[in-house]
Design an enzyme around this catalytic site. Structure first.
Site, mmCIF file in Angstrom:
data_model
loop_
_atom_site.group_PDB
_atom_site.id
_atom_site.type_symbol
_atom_site.label_atom_id
_atom_site.label_comp_id
_atom_site.label_asym_id
_atom_site.label_seq_id
_atom_site.Cartn_x
_atom_site.Cartn_y
_atom_site.Cartn_z
ATOM 1 N N LYS A 111 0.832 -1.212 0.000
ATOM 2 C CA LYS A 111 0.000 0.000 0.000
ATOM 3 C C LYS A 111 0.863 1.257 0.000
ATOM 4 O O LYS A 111 0.600 2.203 -0.760
ATOM 5 C CB LYS A 111 -0.914 0.003 1.232
ATOM 6 C CG LYS A 111 -1.794 1.246 1.374
ATOM 7 C CD LYS A 111 -2.818 1.375 0.252
ATOM 8 C CE LYS A 111 -3.571 2.702 0.269
ATOM 9 N NZ LYS A 111 -4.557 2.800 1.332
ATOM 10 N N LYS A 151 0.613 11.847 5.263
ATOM 11 C CA LYS A 151 0.831 10.796 6.268
ATOM 12 C C LYS A 151 1.394 9.537 5.610
ATOM 13 O O LYS A 151 2.356 8.929 6.084
ATOM 14 C CB LYS A 151 -0.495 10.458 6.962
ATOM 15 C CG LYS A 151 -0.381 9.446 8.100
ATOM 16 C CD LYS A 151 -1.691 8.683 8.360
ATOM 17 C CE LYS A 151 -1.909 7.568 7.341
ATOM 18 N NZ LYS A 151 -2.891 6.547 7.701
#
Lengths: 297, 297, 297, 297
Positions: free
Chosen positions: D171, D239
């Protein structure tokens, strides 16, 4: 005179502890690997068996250790500093650690009625040996005042930086500049060498002009000669830049040059240069341009 | 004593020509904008009406002009140097120009039985005034030997760099390091300021440690005070970095730090800071972190 | 039906000219190196002896040539296009050239009562062969209207971009994205491979998700197999990124990703990969991580 | 049929849980903030009072939560999942978390005779609503086989990536490409707009050519219109890039484009754009070039 404990007798620690002894401090030492303390014992040091034992028998403990996880072990581990610490002791860490860890150590020290100062240094082995280190210190100003004589026995200057963590932050910001300046030198030398300029003439120019820097003074000769004996290793600089990157992320500061430099030290590390002097990052450029940075024009 | 022509009486040129006059050289001057020569006339200079006229009446011509296209005009243009040049004249350009143009000027000079030296300088206005510039020179060593006394009348050092173009290449490689070091300082100060560190303490640390540099010495105080009076303008540094980028492209040298720094000076220029000192690039960081680099800790 | 001249029979030009012939246009061709036209002669083309001869005998001239200096030679050189051009002719260049050169060619064409369109294409050899190129065109809209049928004989779409130079600018901005996307893919694959992820699974994921791109579709399989047969060579991409860097400098646009990518293609070029497909830039990452991007998880 | 627990009813979680209910699964839900479950209760869901209660009453628990520290609270905190978990339960986390945390959760699950799969998704709100997410899964293949029907009730594809942590790594590597591709688009559009090119024509070109990407498809229209309604927020992308930077550091992969992109999203965040769509990073370029990316040519 205060009794001092010294934990971590690597290339820096040995020089620092020797200076304390020469200035007349009573020093108790500990090192994980045995046999490192011999030269200090000759100067009058006492060797103890654990960080806990050191912390239990001195007024001030100084630690000089390679990285966050080793520091954590020495402070929080079994037979660690916090296990043996007496109230009133001042703990001084002169390693380069993350500000987060510095604050954590300070909180734990306070909980045990002790004090903590994060006091990393600038200057490498020669400065540790000569006692010309510069200390940048985070923590309570009064406690710092009480131990300043100890720091000045090992260095030439003490700069208070603010509350706990400030020493670490200042060190990482400082070393970020060092790392960038070293890569800047190598990059400039690569342009010059590719353009057929004599390496020695170029480094002379650099030091004569606006491009002059401590980095060029220290690393210029190394890059010219391809002499990568360690002053400060590439992998330690990479470690510091990673800590600085995490720090600047947490502070939300965009740092494009830090990041570009970090990538280059990573390339150097991937080339197997980690244990050499950080200036060996110049070898990445040499590989790219197919020419030595010390090119004879 | 050799007769010297001086073309280009900007902030640098005025100081350089004045030093030639003070050292006893006979100097003929020309400047595109009138009225700049007055202080030199008082020192004994002669003012002529065109570059061509200067080149036709002296032994050595020095040019000090802002950019490639202005240089091209002065040398190749109507009433330009090459129109009036006599055989045997030595042309010296001390501007920062592209190596390509330096070689072109050298070829044209040779075709006219004259000589050309690309001899850019390091040092800004104070060094031009004090006569402490450093010259890096590309071109024939014998011709350089013949004019070294002239250069040393304006500077403290002359470093031969190799054939024509080498002076330009050395200058661009040198200024690349300057530009990167200045951004490195601002970036380190931004991390420190964001971490709550006092700006003055941090700059003191930088200058005490491995991060020390001429850039930090010159620009640290400016960044602390937000005083962007020009020593060397941001747009001139951006110009040099662009020339260096084109040069390193042509030499096939990967230069990630040069490029990252160039982007930052472009950001500064886009912020309208082009005419301020190059250290004003720090204002980009100030905008990002919402705090002054001269933060009081 | 308009008579068309086609100059430059490389891998792209051959396919484009063949499509013109298949759609029934009368085509006169020229290539600097002889023997390239044979397949076109079989389709009915006429071969002429110089760009000048071509420009003197057709209504529309199309050029498809590798770089600025070769283009300059074909247009301005001896027996070049401008030597033989008749008034009223429309010149179309489909190479990737600098916007500056495009404007220069347009001005010269106008001075000769002709017109110029900068009409670079997106799509590589297969699209040239299949006639599915996309043309982005800078220049007068009416002149473009008159030749749109010719362009659509070679491509599937014509996008007007604005005045002369706009086609070049659009192409460089477009290829900047291509270059960055290719490096992005390689960098993502390097993280995944270093983390032990199977390369094929990762590329499947990329194409299933928000990371999907034409670059990943074209280059993913090549990076997995280490098959660097040329679709578009690394050195041509590097050329385009350099033109784009000079362009963005002249427009004062900070372009940090363009510059970082350019540095990586330079590293690839320095590794000797220039003649391979641009995706071979992934080999730089493979060298750094000591693992193939097509790592089997 | 397996009983499923769903914890975290944000914009993604709500759609995912609704799809489970529509496909006939019995679903128990929990959300820290009350009142989020109403639409799911109408579809037949049961609401429970804590993660612990959910984990104690179902066969499979899915978590979909914003960040590492919130995940840590839900799993390890008071009334957390590990407090109530029964042996045999399969835990599936579909958030984007660090690989380190994924491995930690897997180890804790195994210690309690349960299993853990890190199964982040690609696809934003529309895909969560439509059930067209793609799951990339790290963990035991057999356990994945047992829950694949559950994942396919919420998505269109399940890609096994390797052992625990592999889903997270995949991811982060994937989103690194997304982030870079988005900045690449903005940077290309900035060059084009500065060159006077019409924004809509340029985006049409991008999508017609080698520069095409899902990022351009999703974000091109947003950048043209300056519509920064959130598909995926800038602060969430930042993030992810920070996690990816820490990951690639730990894997020793040089990632210059990731770092350059991270710096740009940091600049965007510093401009106050964190809560807007990540494509608002284009506003940094707009500020620098003084022109909208949707410039009308």
């Amino acid at each position: 005179m205060k009794k001092v404990g010294f934990i971590g007798l690597g290339v820096m620690g040995l020089g620092m502890a020797a200076n304390l002894l020469r200035k007349g401090f009573e020093v108790a030492v500990y090192n994980r690997t045995a046999g490192k303390a011999d030269s200090l014992l000759a100067l009058g040091a006492t060797e103890l068996g654990s960080p806990s034992a050191v912390a239990g028998s001195v007024d001030v403990v100084i630690t000089m250790i390679s990285n966050d996880s080793a520091i954590r072990e020495v402070y929080f581990g079994e037979n660690g500093i916090f296990e043996g610490i007496r109230s009133g002791v001042t703990l001084i860490d002169s390693s380069t650690i993350s500000p987060t860890l510095a604050k954590e150590l300070a909180a734990e020290a306070e909980a045990r009625s002790a004090a903590f100062l994060d006091a990393p240094v600038t200057g490498s082995k020669p400065a540790a040996v000569d006692g010309t280190l510069v200390f940048m210190v985070g923590g309570n100003a009064d406690r710092l005042g009480e131990v300043e004589d100890i720091l000045l026995a090992m260095g030439r200057k003490v700069i208070p930086m603010g509350p706990n963590g400030s020493g670490s932050i200042a060190k990482l910001a400082h070393n970020t500049i060092v790392g960038i300046n070293v890569v800047a030198l190598a990059e400039g030398m690569a342009i010059a060498a590719s353009g057929g300029i004599d390496g020695h003439a170029f480094v002379e120019l650099v030091q004569s002009g606006g491009a002059a820097s401590r980095a060029a003074e220290m690393k210029g000769p190394k890059l010219l000669e391809g002499n990568y004996d360690v002053q400060f290793s590439l992998e330690l600089m990479l470690k510091d830049l990673r800590l600085s990157s995490v720090l600047s992320d947490s502070l939300n500061v965009p740092t494009p040059l830090l990041e570009a430099s970090k990538s280059l030290f990573q390339v150097g590390d991937a080339m197997g240069l980690g244990a050499l002097d950080m200036s060996s990052v110049g070898q990445a450029y040499e590989q790219w341009i197919g020419r030595k940075l010390g090119h004879k024009g």
